[in-house]
Design a protein around this motif. Structure first.
Motif, PDB file in Angstrom:
ATOM      1  N   GLN A   1       7.603  -6.491  -9.975  1.00 33.10           N
ATOM      2  CA  GLN A   1       7.161  -5.347 -10.812  1.00 33.10           C
ATOM      3  C   GLN A   1       7.265  -4.075  -9.975  1.00 33.10           C
ATOM      4  OE1 GLN A   1       3.635  -5.180 -13.662  1.00 33.10           O
ATOM      5  NE2 GLN A   1       2.801  -3.989 -11.944  1.00 33.10           N
ATOM      6  N   SER A   2       8.003  -3.102 -10.499  1.00 31.93           N
ATOM      7  CA  SER A   2       8.122  -1.808  -9.801  1.00 31.93           C
ATOM      8  C   SER A   2       6.894  -0.956 -10.080  1.00 31.93           C
ATOM      9  CB  SER A   2       9.392  -1.077 -10.238  1.00 31.93           C
ATOM     10  OG  SER A   2       9.367  -0.820 -11.635  1.00 31.93           O
ATOM     11  N   ALA A   3       6.541  -0.114  -9.138  1.00 30.23           N
ATOM     12  CA  ALA A   3       5.346   0.726  -9.273  1.00 30.23           C
ATOM     13  C   ALA A   3       5.608   1.887 -10.236  1.00 30.23           C
ATOM     14  CB  ALA A   3       4.939   1.276  -7.905  1.00 30.23           C
TER      15      ALA A   3
ATOM     16  N   GLU B   1       0.853  -1.194   0.000  1.00 33.33           N
ATOM     17  CA  GLU B   1       0.000   0.000   0.000  1.00 33.33           C
ATOM     18  C   GLU B   1       0.892   1.248   0.000  1.00 33.33           C
ATOM     19  OE1 GLU B   1      -3.151   2.205  -0.447  1.00 33.33           O
ATOM     20  OE2 GLU B   1      -3.313   0.011  -0.295  1.00 33.33           O
ATOM     21  N   ILE B   2       0.956   1.951  -1.139  1.00 26.87           N
ATOM     22  CA  ILE B   2       1.822   3.143  -1.251  1.00 26.87           C
ATOM     23  C   ILE B   2       1.029   4.409  -1.585  1.00 26.87           C
ATOM     24  CG2 ILE B   2       3.857   1.811  -1.922  1.00 26.87           C
ATOM     25  CD1 ILE B   2       3.271   2.510  -4.821  1.00 26.87           C
ATOM     26  N   LEU B   3      -0.267   4.259  -1.853  1.00 22.65           N
ATOM     27  CA  LEU B   3      -1.072   5.434  -2.210  1.00 22.65           C
ATOM     28  C   LEU B   3      -1.174   6.387  -1.026  1.00 22.65           C
ATOM     29  CD1 LEU B   3      -2.805   6.696  -4.481  1.00 22.65           C
ATOM     30  CD2 LEU B   3      -4.790   5.555  -3.460  1.00 22.65           C
TER      31      LEU B   3
ATOM     32  N   PRO C   1       0.774  -0.930 -10.099  1.00 20.75           N
ATOM     33  CA  PRO C   1       1.129  -1.204  -8.701  1.00 20.75           C
ATOM     34  C   PRO C   1       2.469  -1.937  -8.586  1.00 20.75           C
ATOM     35  CG  PRO C   1      -0.423  -2.828  -9.467  1.00 20.75           C
ATOM     36  CD  PRO C   1      -0.241  -1.862 -10.603  1.00 20.75           C
ATOM     37  N   GLN C   2       3.063  -1.816  -7.428  1.00 20.78           N
ATOM     38  CA  GLN C   2       4.231  -2.640  -7.125  1.00 20.78           C
ATOM     39  C   GLN C   2       3.733  -4.032  -6.722  1.00 20.78           C
ATOM     40  OE1 GLN C   2       6.954  -1.020  -4.220  1.00 20.78           O
ATOM     41  NE2 GLN C   2       7.686  -3.070  -3.652  1.00 20.78           N
TER      42      GLN C   2
ATOM     43  N   ARG D   1      14.721   7.423  -3.338  1.00 21.89           N
ATOM     44  CA  ARG D   1      15.435   6.153  -3.231  1.00 21.89           C
ATOM     45  C   ARG D   1      14.521   4.948  -3.452  1.00 21.89           C
ATOM     46  NH1 ARG D   1      18.026   7.374   2.552  1.00 21.89           N
ATOM     47  NH2 ARG D   1      15.873   8.100   2.765  1.00 21.89           N
ATOM     48  N   MET D   2      13.208   5.184  -3.494  1.00 24.08           N
ATOM     49  CA  MET D   2      12.278   4.084  -3.738  1.00 24.08           C
ATOM     50  C   MET D   2      12.446   3.554  -5.164  1.00 24.08           C
ATOM     51  SD  MET D   2       8.765   5.497  -1.979  1.00 24.08           S
ATOM     52  CE  MET D   2       8.589   5.621  -0.218  1.00 24.08           C
TER      53      MET D   2
END
Length: 300
Positions: A291-293, A245-247, A281-282, A254-255
């Motif tokens: 898979q990177s976001a 959950e990044i929203l 999404p990641q 650095r992400m």
């Protein structure tokens, strides 16, 4: 003796005459400049007479012109007086005619003023009534249009919910098949697992959750769709996948994610960066990112 006397007389006469002649010559010498002066004055006098004669001629010409101008002025004064008299007569006649017209109009207004007032009031009342009817009709039409739009939107949302519910059933079935297939794989073949289906499922989970958050809770079938999405998420996790959950979380350069777009936001503090939209999404598989976001970041 007489000769001596005679000689003496002759001598005195000669010297007297000589003396007189000398005096005459001296007198002539003295009077000559005066004569020249008088001649010069006479010449100047003649020139003055000529100039005075010319001036007199010019004065006579000017006097003639002044007399002509005086006659012209008298003629103009006579014409002005005549014109003034004519204008006074015309103004008097015009004033009389105007007064007569005003009297006539005043009498007409006095007779028709009541009917005019009644007509104006009637026009105002009719205009107000028409405006009220048109406004009411517009308000009714607007309400009808809004109701129709709301009804159409609700219908479309309900159809969308039905389609998404069927999609979740398909995805749920596929995830179960993948889970069964992986259960039959030997342990040394797990590294060769194809994650393409899982990545598609992750995209659909993010899309469905976004749609659910924007829909009215009274939409028919919404609760069933929410339950279906929850089951997919559970199956997704059971297969070893998870979506962090990044929203609405702070962004750090650095992400390991792709910033598709940066949007200025005055509500944020200077230098503050927040993830406000997830494009992709990641996805992690057993704790490892596969898979990177791809996100959109709002910047203060």
């Amino acid at each position: 003796m007489k000769k001596q006397v005679i000689i003496a007389l002759i001598f005195f006469n000669y010297f007297g005459a000589f003396a007189q002649e000398t005096k005459a010559v001296d007198f002539q010498k003295e009077i000559q400049p005066l004569k020249e002066k008088i001649h010069s004055l006479q010449s100047e006098n003649n020139d003055l007479k000529i100039e005075i004669s010319s001036i007199n001629s010019k004065v006579a010409t000017v006097n003639q012109k002044l007399e002509a101008l005086d006659q012209k002025a008298q003629s103009n004064a006579s014409d002005i007086q005549k014109t003034n008299s004519d204008l006074n007569g015309k103004l008097t006649n015009s004033e009389t005619a105007t007064n007569q017209k005003f009297t006539k109009v005043d009498n007409s207004l006095s007779k028709n003023s009541l009917w005019s007032i009644i007509g104006i009031l009637g026009a105002i009342i009719v205009s107000g009534l028409l405006y009220w009817l048109v406004s009411k009709r517009q308000s009714t039409d607007k309400t009808d249009v809004e109701a129709q739009i709301s009804k159409t939107k609700k219908t479309l949302e309900e159809e969308g919910v039905k389609l998404d519910t069927k999609l979740t059933e398909v995805l749920e079935t596929q995830l179960k098949l993948v889970q069964e297939e992986r259960a039959r794989l030997p342990a040394n073949k797990l590294e060769e697992i194809d994650h393409s289906l899982a990545l598609k499922v992750a995209d659909e989970i993010v899309r469905l959750n976004k749609n659910l958050s924007n829909m009215d809770i009274n939409i028919k079938g919404l609760k069933q769709l929410s339950a279906s999405v929850k089951r997919i998420e559970d199956n997704f996790a059971a297969n070893g996948y998870d979506i962090p959950e990044i929203l609405n979380k702070p962004f750090d350069s650095r992400m390991k994610m792709i910033v598709a777009n940066s949007v200025p936001d005055e509500k944020l503090k200077d230098g503050e960066e927040i993830i406000t939209k997830i494009i992709k999404p990641q996805v992690n598989f057993k704790g490892v990112m596969i898979q990177s976001a791809q996100v959109e970041v709002s910047v203060g």
